[in-house]
Design an enzyme around this catalytic site. Sequence first.
Site, mmCIF file in Angstrom:
data_model
loop_
_atom_site.group_PDB
_atom_site.id
_atom_site.type_symbol
_atom_site.label_atom_id
_atom_site.label_comp_id
_atom_site.label_asym_id
_atom_site.label_seq_id
_atom_site.Cartn_x
_atom_site.Cartn_y
_atom_site.Cartn_z
ATOM 1 C CD GLU A 80 14.688 -1.563 89.535
ATOM 2 O OE1 GLU A 80 14.927 -0.405 89.889
ATOM 3 O OE2 GLU A 80 15.361 -2.152 88.679
ATOM 4 C CG ASP A 108 11.022 -0.712 86.449
ATOM 5 O OD1 ASP A 108 12.237 -0.869 86.687
ATOM 6 O OD2 ASP A 108 10.534 0.375 86.086
#
Length: 252
Positions: A80, A108
């Site tokens: 992310e 992420d």
Amino acid sequence: MEDFVRQCFNPMIVELAEKAMKEYGEDLKIETNKFAAICTHLEICFMYSDFHFINEQGESIVVELDDPNALLKHRFEIIEGRDRTMAWTVVNSICNTTGAEKPKFLPDLYDYKENRFIEIGVTRREVHIYYLEKANKIKSENTHIHIFSFTGEEMATKADYTLDDESRARIKTRLFTIRQEMANRGLWDSFVSPKEAKKQLKKDLKSQELCAGLPTKVSRRTSPALRILEPMWMDSNRTAALRASFLKCPKK
């Protein structure tokens, strides 16, 4: 809301959020709630990663002081916060190196200790509802899901919360602080409710008043995780200015 976000979050997180919205053609002047949500999600992802390492014995440890003699590997790979091209490059590299199954959607983080991708969720609603939405979208047993709420609740795949209690408490405290500061400025209701958000947007367009002083508790330090991401989006002068010992965080 925009003024609040710029004062509440680390400038580097704000800049990453701006780049993400621009990449998807979204206007942060209009989508102010999304701007706040992206900044919050970014910060939680970085907090999730901060200070977590794997030692020579393959054990997960938390280190907050710089030890130049320690041979440590970052436990989490941060996906992310990167542009999509770079993010998929990192994912492909991880899959090729570890043999992990390539996820359908960008996760992420990657956890080198548990050998799994992680999807972090931050919700303003019930955690179990948001968890089910994430699970139905991802449809993969190989991606671990961990959901946090602004009320201190959390939910994770198979009740496996990955981090130690103290690290998770730090995340929950930060989310609660964000909620309280929004509420103090009359922004929380619009952040939660789309109808209230429209009213707030009209109000914001009429009056561009700056957000009043934030509490000194709000950290302006640079997350170690953000230091990893610096070279990908910061110019060399700013990178050089901020590059310090990885684990030494400036204190006020």
